[in-house]
Enzyme design. Structure first.
Site, mmCIF file in Angstrom:
data_model
loop_
_atom_site.group_PDB
_atom_site.id
_atom_site.type_symbol
_atom_site.label_atom_id
_atom_site.label_comp_id
_atom_site.label_asym_id
_atom_site.label_seq_id
_atom_site.Cartn_x
_atom_site.Cartn_y
_atom_site.Cartn_z
ATOM 1 N N CYS A 14 0.816 -1.216 0.000
ATOM 2 C CA CYS A 14 0.000 0.000 0.000
ATOM 3 C C CYS A 14 0.851 1.269 0.000
ATOM 4 O O CYS A 14 1.513 1.543 -0.989
ATOM 5 C CB CYS A 14 -1.004 -0.032 1.152
ATOM 6 S SG CYS A 14 -2.387 1.086 0.849
ATOM 7 N N HIS A 52 -3.843 -5.218 -0.052
ATOM 8 C CA HIS A 52 -3.526 -5.708 1.284
ATOM 9 C C HIS A 52 -3.543 -7.230 1.371
ATOM 10 O O HIS A 52 -4.579 -7.809 1.673
ATOM 11 C CB HIS A 52 -4.490 -5.104 2.301
ATOM 12 C CG HIS A 52 -4.248 -3.645 2.539
ATOM 13 N ND1 HIS A 52 -3.451 -3.185 3.552
ATOM 14 C CD2 HIS A 52 -4.647 -2.556 1.850
ATOM 15 C CE1 HIS A 52 -3.383 -1.862 3.495
ATOM 16 N NE2 HIS A 52 -4.110 -1.454 2.466
ATOM 17 N N GLU A 100 -2.508 -8.990 3.619
ATOM 18 C CA GLU A 100 -2.794 -9.436 4.992
ATOM 19 C C GLU A 100 -4.300 -9.442 5.259
ATOM 20 O O GLU A 100 -4.741 -9.869 6.317
ATOM 21 C CB GLU A 100 -2.077 -8.526 5.988
ATOM 22 C CG GLU A 100 -2.761 -7.194 6.299
ATOM 23 C CD GLU A 100 -2.594 -6.127 5.202
ATOM 24 O OE1 GLU A 100 -2.046 -6.459 4.138
ATOM 25 O OE2 GLU A 100 -3.031 -4.984 5.417
#
Lengths: 388, 501
Positions: A279, A363, A365
């Site tokens: 990001c 993202h 994650e």
């Protein structure tokens, strides 16, 4: 019935609704997120610093807030806008209601407004400044405050959300195992069941520009031992820690306002150390590699953005939260765009052709969002191992 | 990967006559598939014994057979069409697409496979291979498969003596328990035991009745939350969730008879993503190569334990609902995936700009409510069980659950304007009760504790009679989030009524 609240936009539009959360006034960029679940992770993601977040999904607060699904130490967004707040909480893990949680962090919320009309306006005119008040400001006053706020462009929020001190992430392995739902016989505290992990044998440094905890959890799950450093740590200080790799985190604000950080990253790039960015980390890396960033009209915020891996041809459904992007045309020839967004063809991933460097705009994650891109953390491990 | 060029004709088996559990939704999906395949230039051959369907209109297929959907008949069609293709000088193959015509089509295709008919005529099944269908459809195979991929299934064990049965019961550790005797006709002699005494009695009876003196003792999931996921997969292994669904009625009521809501309302993102990961693991393990599948889960509301209930390796009733709920045409895309396209090669019908490899996200709530017709079957037991009894359904979209729920009740065409308060009397058995009357507690308790067609209205009657949310929850086990929505509707009805006075 609850007390009134209002949301005023800089273009003069005013929405009247019901107040929840804190009695306060928040000013910031009004943006929207299309995730149907995960408001708790969104609230606690430091990347939302300076923003008033609107959820497009109308029923919010249904499952409350729990003490595990946090992405940082507190809620960060300026204000929260929803269609309908659940009057009760219904989930076996809930600790608080959404309203209680917002109150705890002094964040005002507004419900009962036509969020669809608001989002349509933002899609047509772009994300714009707004003022959310639950303190009884007049519409004219709120509009004036929204207009006075200016723009997200040129704003450095990283300095506000980064940790002031360096720290080792979860040395006792209390918080890093992948969350699991209970299976067969139910343990004493089923909410604490986490998957076992490999030894933490690879030391890395993670720059905290507004780092989400789930990135640290995922890194730990892949056997990284992570030292988190503040955003303004110099490349020299990072190298003194003798890391096997460097991670650049997500974060809030305009990447173009962070020139001093970009310079340090450039120094790290030149050393040939393996680097992985997510990001804002991707945008900073893009700049350090010679590229430019630009502001998207209304950004990508949600859990269903399709990203194509141009090397494998596979499509990942990704979690995203960004208002700026790297301009593909600005990149030098040794940097390859290897992932694109299938909705608007913008850059979603970069790979350096000669150096051990890669980054993604989205993202991997998740938290909230789909887990399709989790393998990127393994890719980072492979990259670091190959260069070790 | 572009579409397959080795295929000339596609044989689609329809769902046949309309029966409970298999109605016009399969006409909807089959019609979509026919259109999609013709659009791609394939010759479509359709067999469906039901001429009262859209798909059998002449324009949807090159050749339509209004013939019985039996293996014998389908074989004759295969022979005839292969000859026809030879006459036409077709270079490509004839393939069979069995996943769009409900259970009838799937069963017929599987019989043809087992009899060796498909092999004999060199017919390939596209969409799902026979092996995958077996893995998805056979309960025991499926259960074992789930355990091998680390997913949870109901705890169970077999017993041949009452001692063994007690051991299994002890291992499961809580009541109620389900007892199923082995090899009895229609499962006679089984039942649900709510305590030790009942367990001893039913277990003994089951062992006596079973010709092999065997019973299966299984933990009961009655009262647990029920969820569904609509998954699509292409041959490059891209997987997406089209729609997540939460059942209003807890476990114990057939999904076709349940009020269902999209998207899921009461799971956190962590829990939802675990279910999403599990859905992909299931479709991959079962081996559905392309197309849609429906996977059902159950979650214990006390501790979040998630169990895989079953999967349908085909377009199902829920797919039709999910298509309408999200605008993602599942059957159409499934047909295109079956002939080799990848999700990102197909355009999204709604945006026309973005690809089909995305997960619909909605800013509204969709509610489906089943329509019953027990008045036409006075002998039928109106209790809702795991056997489907509804004859249709209505679906409504609203910006909130309350809005979609009220619109949906009104759309049932049972004469009600919503949950109540419309001034019309309620017919309870032979009696007529005034709309605003307070119902007797005894009647409310009975109608809430046993799932039935009118239960949803009795939720209103209960709140109006002063029941607390907790009272209603204990009687119904309907999630408190849904109950509070109903309670708010009732409160609003009272507000409106007070204005009138």
């Amino acid at each position: 019935m609850s007390s009134p609240a209002l949301l005023a936009l800089s273009d003069g539009t005013v929405y009247h609704g019901h107040a929840f959360g804190a009695r306060a006034t928040a000013i910031g960029e009004v943006c929207f997120n299309t995730s149907m679940t995960g408001y708790q992770e969104i609230l606690t993601d430091p990347s939302y610093k300076g923003q008033i977040v609107t959820m497009t999904y109308p029923q919010i607060g249904n499952y409350g807030v729990n003490s595990q699904d946090v992405e940082s130490w507190r809620a960060h967004c300026s204000g929260f806008v929803i269609r309908e707040l659940s009057p009760i909480v219904s989930n076996w893990r809930a600790d608080y209601s959404l309203a209680e949680y917002l109150l705890q962090y002094g964040i005002p919320g507004i419900s009962g407004i036509d969020t669809r009309a608001l989002v349509k306006r933002l899609r047509v005119r772009g994300a714009m400044p707004g003022c959310l008040t639950t303190e009884g400001l007049t519409p004219a006053d709120a509009i004036a405050r929204a207009q006075a706020w200016g723009s997200m462009e040129g704003r450095d929020y990283v300095t506000e959300v980064t940790h002031e001190e360096s720290f080792a992430w979860d040395p006792q392995d209390r918080d890093s195992g992948a969350f699991k739902l209970t299976k067969e016989t139910v343990a004493a505290s089923p909410r604490e069941i986490r998957q076992p992990m490999p030894p933490a044998d690879l030391p890395i440094v993670a720059y905290d520009f507004g780092l989400k905890y789930n990135i640290l959890r995922r890194l730990r799950q892949k056997g990284f031992r992570t030292q988190v450093v503040p955003a303004h740590t110099s490349a020299a200080d990072v190298l003194k820690l003798r890391p096997a790799g460097v991670f650049l985190s997500n974060g809030p604000g305009d990447p173009a306002a962070l020139g001093s950080i970009v310079r340090e990253i450039k120094t790290l790039v030149d050393t040939g150390i393996p680097i992985f960015g997510i990001c804002l980390g991707h945008q900073l890396l893009g700049q350090a590699l010679g590229g430019r960033t630009f502001k998207l009209k209304f950004g990508h915020r949600g859990g269903n953005q399709p990203v194509k891996d141009l090397d494998s041809g596979r499509v990942e459904i990704t979690s995203q939260n960004h208002g700026f992007a790297v301009d593909a045309a600005s990149l030098p020839s040794e940097v390859k765009v290897n992932r694109i967004n299938l909705n608007d063809q913008t850059v979603e991933g970069l790979r350096h052709t000669t150096k051990p460097i890669f980054c993604v705009q989205y993202h991997p994650e998740a938290a909230p969002g789909p887990h399709d891109s989790t393998p990127l953390f393994s890719d980072f491990r492979d990259l670091v191992t190959r260069h070790g | 990967m572009p579409k397959r060029t080795d295929i000339h004709s596609v044989l689609i088996i329809g769902a046949g006559p309309i029966i409970i559990g298999q109605a016009c939704e399969f006409d909807y999906s089959g019609t979509q598939a026919c259109k999609a395949l013709r659009e791609e230039g394939y010759r479509v051959i359709l067999v469906n014994s039901n001429p009262a369907t859209i798909m059998t209109d002449p324009e949807f297929a090159e050749r339509t057979y209004i013939e019985p959907i039996t293996p014998e008949c389908v074989e004759k069609i295969i022979v005839r069409e292969k000859a026809e293709m030879a006459r036409m000088g077709a270079t490509g193959k004839l393939v069979l697409l069995p996943t769009l015509g409900g259970q009838t089509a799937l069963n017929t295709a599987m019989t043809l496979h087992r009899q060796g008919v498909l092999e004999k005529h060199g017919i390939e099944m596209i969409g799902a291979k026979a092996e995958a269908i077996t893995k998805g459809e056979d309960r025991e195979t499926f259960k074992q498969l789930m355990l091998t991929i680390g997913l949870d299934v109901p705890i169970s064990g077999t017993a041949h003596t009452i001692q063994e049965a007690r051991q299994v019961a002890e291992r499961i550790g809580r009541y109620p328990l389900i007892i199923r005797p082995g090899f009895t006709l229609g499962g006679t002699g089984g039942g649900i035991a709510y305590n030790r005494e009942e367990f001893e009695e039913i277990a003994k009876r089951g062992i006596d009745l079973s010709p092999v003196s065997e019973i299966l003792v299984e933990e009961s999931l009655l009262g647990w939350k029920e969820y569904e996921m609509e998954v699509m997969r292409d041959r490059a292994d891209n997987c997406v969730i089209i729609c997540s669904i939460e059942n209003f009625d807890p476990m114990g009521v057939h999904t076709g008879d349940s009020i269902t809501v999209a998207p899921i309302q009461t799971l956190t993102d962590k829990e939802y993503q675990i279910m999403r990961d599990a859905s992909f693991a299931v479709i991959r393990a079962v081996g559905v190569e392309t197309g849609g599948s429906n996977i059902q889960f159950s979650v214990n509301p006390e501790n979040g334990r998630m169990i895989v209930i079953e999967m349908n390796p085909r377009v199902s009733r829920s797919s039709a609902l999910a298509s309408k709920a999200t605008g993602f045409p599942i059957a159409k895309i499934a047909a295109k995936l079956a002939v080799g396209y990848l999700l990102d090669e197909i355009r999204n019908d709604i945006t026309r700009e973005t690809p089909a490899s995305f997960e619909p996200t909605i800013d509204y709530v969709v509610t489906k409510i089943p329509r019953f017709a027990f008045e036409k079957f006075p002998q039928a037991d109106p209790t809702l069980t795991t056997q489907m009894k509804s004859v249709g359904e209505a679906m409504a979209i609203g910006r909130t659950f309350k809005e979609s729920f009220q619109k949906c009740l009104r759309s049932l065409e049972i004469g009600r304007s919503g949950l109540g308060g419309d001034g019309k009397p309620w017919r309870i058995g032979a009696e007529m009760i005034d709309d605003r009357a307070i119902f007797p507690r005894e009647l409310i308790n009975r109608r809430l504790s046993v799932p039935n067609a009118e239960r949803v209205f009795f939720l209103r009657h209960a709140f109006r009679a002063g029941y607390s949310l907790e009272d209603v929850f204990q009687l119904t086990k309907i999630d408190r989030w849904f109950l509070i929505q109903i309670e708010e509707l009732v409160k609003f009805e009272e507000e409106l009524a007070a204005l009138k006075n």
